[in-house]
Design a protein around this motif. Structure first.
Motif, PDB file in Angstrom:
ATOM      1  N   LYS A  30      34.693  61.418  54.825  1.00 15.48           N
ATOM      2  CA  LYS A  30      35.627  60.371  54.447  1.00 15.48           C
ATOM      3  C   LYS A  30      35.263  59.108  55.211  1.00 15.48           C
ATOM      4  O   LYS A  30      35.073  59.140  56.428  1.00 15.48           O
ATOM      5  CB  LYS A  30      37.057  60.808  54.765  1.00 15.48           C
ATOM      6  CG  LYS A  30      38.122  59.782  54.407  1.00 15.48           C
ATOM      7  CD  LYS A  30      39.534  60.379  54.456  1.00 15.48           C
ATOM      8  CE  LYS A  30      39.924  60.914  55.796  1.00 15.48           C
ATOM      9  NZ  LYS A  30      41.346  61.313  55.854  1.00 15.48           N
ATOM     10  N   LYS A  53      39.922  51.129  52.027  1.00 16.72           N
ATOM     11  CA  LYS A  53      40.827  52.239  52.334  1.00 16.72           C
ATOM     12  C   LYS A  53      39.979  53.505  52.383  1.00 16.72           C
ATOM     13  O   LYS A  53      38.759  53.460  52.271  1.00 16.72           O
ATOM     14  CB  LYS A  53      41.919  52.363  51.277  1.00 16.72           C
ATOM     15  CG  LYS A  53      41.409  52.459  49.846  1.00 16.72           C
ATOM     16  CD  LYS A  53      42.554  52.443  48.849  1.00 16.72           C
ATOM     17  CE  LYS A  53      42.042  52.461  47.413  1.00 16.72           C
ATOM     18  NZ  LYS A  53      43.150  52.406  46.441  1.00 16.72           N
ATOM     19  N   ASN A  54      40.617  54.645  52.555  1.00 18.69           N
ATOM     20  CA  ASN A  54      39.863  55.895  52.592  1.00 18.69           C
ATOM     21  C   ASN A  54      39.008  56.034  51.340  1.00 18.69           C
ATOM     22  O   ASN A  54      39.489  55.826  50.220  1.00 18.69           O
ATOM     23  CB  ASN A  54      40.811  57.099  52.656  1.00 18.69           C
ATOM     24  CG  ASN A  54      41.635  57.121  53.921  1.00 18.69           C
ATOM     25  OD1 ASN A  54      41.389  56.359  54.846  1.00 18.69           O
ATOM     26  ND2 ASN A  54      42.624  57.995  53.971  1.00 18.69           N
ATOM     27  N   GLN A  59      42.045  66.023  44.500  1.00 20.13           N
ATOM     28  CA  GLN A  59      43.460  66.137  44.844  1.00 20.13           C
ATOM     29  C   GLN A  59      43.877  65.144  45.919  1.00 20.13           C
ATOM     30  O   GLN A  59      45.064  64.832  46.054  1.00 20.13           O
ATOM     31  CB  GLN A  59      43.757  67.559  45.318  1.00 20.13           C
ATOM     32  CG  GLN A  59      43.612  68.615  44.232  1.00 20.13           C
ATOM     33  CD  GLN A  59      43.743  70.029  44.778  1.00 20.13           C
ATOM     34  OE1 GLN A  59      44.415  70.255  45.780  1.00 20.13           O
ATOM     35  NE2 GLN A  59      43.090  70.977  44.134  1.00 20.13           N
ATOM     36  N   LEU A 100      42.582  62.000  46.155  1.00 25.77           N
ATOM     37  CA  LEU A 100      42.366  60.627  45.709  1.00 25.77           C
ATOM     38  C   LEU A 100      43.661  59.957  45.279  1.00 25.77           C
ATOM     39  O   LEU A 100      44.538  60.579  44.679  1.00 25.77           O
ATOM     40  CB  LEU A 100      41.377  60.597  44.546  1.00 25.77           C
ATOM     41  CG  LEU A 100      39.935  61.029  44.829  1.00 25.77           C
ATOM     42  CD1 LEU A 100      39.095  60.905  43.568  1.00 25.77           C
ATOM     43  CD2 LEU A 100      39.327  60.219  45.959  1.00 25.77           C
ATOM     44  N   GLU A 101      43.760  58.682  45.576  1.00 26.59           N
ATOM     45  CA  GLU A 101      44.843  57.860  45.070  1.00 26.59           C
ATOM     46  C   GLU A 101      44.475  57.393  43.659  1.00 26.59           C
ATOM     47  O   GLU A 101      43.317  57.475  43.236  1.00 26.59           O
ATOM     48  CB  GLU A 101      45.046  56.660  45.998  1.00 26.59           C
ATOM     49  CG  GLU A 101      45.399  57.051  47.422  1.00 26.59           C
ATOM     50  CD  GLU A 101      45.453  55.856  48.344  1.00 26.59           C
ATOM     51  OE1 GLU A 101      45.502  54.711  47.837  1.00 26.59           O
ATOM     52  OE2 GLU A 101      45.438  56.059  49.568  1.00 26.59           O
ATOM     53  N   PRO A 102      45.462  56.896  42.905  1.00 24.37           N
ATOM     54  CA  PRO A 102      45.163  56.418  41.541  1.00 24.37           C
ATOM     55  C   PRO A 102      44.053  55.373  41.545  1.00 24.37           C
ATOM     56  O   PRO A 102      44.008  54.498  42.411  1.00 24.37           O
ATOM     57  CB  PRO A 102      46.504  55.817  41.091  1.00 24.37           C
ATOM     58  CG  PRO A 102      47.531  56.560  41.882  1.00 24.37           C
ATOM     59  CD  PRO A 102      46.897  56.811  43.219  1.00 24.37           C
ATOM     60  N   ASP A 103      43.164  55.476  40.589  1.00 25.29           N
ATOM     61  CA  ASP A 103      42.044  54.544  40.407  1.00 25.29           C
ATOM     62  C   ASP A 103      41.034  54.569  41.545  1.00 25.29           C
ATOM     63  O   ASP A 103      40.188  53.686  41.644  1.00 25.29           O
ATOM     64  CB  ASP A 103      42.560  53.101  40.225  1.00 25.29           C
ATOM     65  CG  ASP A 103      43.480  52.956  39.025  1.00 25.29           C
ATOM     66  OD1 ASP A 103      43.198  53.592  37.996  1.00 25.29           O
ATOM     67  OD2 ASP A 103      44.479  52.217  39.137  1.00 25.29           O
ATOM     68  N   GLN A 104      41.094  55.577  42.396  1.00 27.58           N
ATOM     69  CA  GLN A 104      40.125  55.671  43.486  1.00 27.58           C
ATOM     70  C   GLN A 104      38.888  56.434  43.016  1.00 27.58           C
ATOM     71  O   GLN A 104      38.985  57.319  42.160  1.00 27.58           O
ATOM     72  CB  GLN A 104      40.754  56.366  44.697  1.00 27.58           C
ATOM     73  CG  GLN A 104      40.005  56.154  45.990  1.00 27.58           C
ATOM     74  CD  GLN A 104      40.764  56.693  47.188  1.00 27.58           C
ATOM     75  OE1 GLN A 104      41.746  57.413  47.046  1.00 27.58           O
ATOM     76  NE2 GLN A 104      40.303  56.356  48.383  1.00 27.58           N
TER      77      GLN A 104
END
Length: 300
Positions: A53, A60-61, A84, A86-90
């Motif tokens: 990471k 961001k991460n 699982q 990941l943030e949206p659109d990442q």
């Protein structure tokens, strides 16, 4: 749940065992260790893979494609664990070999966007040592001219006693360089972070198994460079700096370093240009034979 931890020198063997399915600088433990300063890169492992990471990408991460412990395994299960998190659109960051693996194991799972600014330049080491043919004529002339202008240059293997002088040279280099390289990296891999990474690298040359040299003139450090084996046939040049008063030294220093330390290695990776046009022009002028590409991987 993956438990992410700091990357220390104790992880050297772990990374060398498992972080190996890439033709890029990612194969070099020095890369991860140096840039993990302030935990800007952290790792986790489970029975399937090693996960990384980074805080350098996208502000961001950002997760990298997992490095499988057994390359015969499917990457699908390890990818699902990252998905699982990941943030949206990442997106996830994917080197070429991992892209090929994902497309074989999970066709249609992701789409990939090539990131040209992060493509790493690959050369034949002997090409950069011998500099034969018309394509390298200007390099040969530049090296000869620089050597004549500076007959008192001395090549020396790096030792800890040069540590402070190398850092001072880096500060001088930065004071004369326009603010364009570090700030182009998403998330702000600023020069202060690069300086911290260099500190880590110089302190760990012997522990990591890297090689480095300094070039002095009349007792003054005028340039230094550091490289590390990334695979059986490839060395990565991680740092290369010259004092602003010696701007024409790079070709001379690179030639000396490769000839003295890496002549038995087939390929040399000189890392990316980060989209900086002057650096891109310079790297292309050495006639790379290919690139280690990187991609944004986006789950469909």
């Amino acid at each position: 749940m993956l438990d992410f931890k700091s990357i220390t020198l104790a992880e050297k063997q772990l990374f060398r065992r498992y972080v190996r399915n890439s033709r890029s600088a990612y194969n070099s433990f020095m890369y991860w260790y140096a840039w993990a300063v302030d935990d800007r890169i952290v790792y986790a492992e489970d029975e399937e893979a090693v996960y990384l990471k980074s805080y350098y990408l996208a502000g961001k991460n950002a997760y990298l494609a997992p490095f499988l412990k057994d390359p015969q395994y499917s990457i699908a299960s390890s990818l699902s664990k990252i998905q699982q998190l990941l943030e949206p659109d990442q997106f996830i960051w994917v080197p070429q070999d991992a892209k090929d693996k994902i497309e074989r194991d999970c066709p249609g799972l992701m789409r990939f966007e090539v990131q040209r600014d992060f493509a790493e330049y690959i050369y034949r080491t002997q090409d950069l040592i011998n500099l034969e043919g018309h394509a390298y004529r200007s390099k040969r002339n530049r090296i000869s001219s620089f050597g004549r202008k500076h007959p008192n240059l001395v090549y020396q293997d790096y030792e800890p006693r040069f540590y402070e002088e190398c850092l001072a040279l880096d500060r001088a280099w930065k004071s004369h360089k326009p603010l364009d390289i570090g700030e182009k990296v998403e998330g702000g891999a600023t020069r202060s972070i690069e300086y911290r990474a260099l500190e880590r690298a110089l302190k760990s040359v012997e522990a990591v198994g890297a090689k480095a040299c300094v070039i002095t003139e009349n007792g003054r450090v005028a340039g230094f460079t550091l490289g590390c084996m990334a695979s059986e046939d490839m060395v990565v040049i991680h740092f290369e700096k010259c004092h602003p008063e010696y701007r024409d030294m790079y070709a001379w220093m690179s030639h000396e370093f490769l000839q003295r330390c890496w002549s038995g290695v087939t390929y040399v990776n000189r890392e990316e240009d980060l989209g900086e046009q002057g650096l891109r022009t310079s790297k292309l002028s050495y006639n790379p034979i290919g690139f280690a590409q990187h991609y944004r991987g986006i789950f469909e």
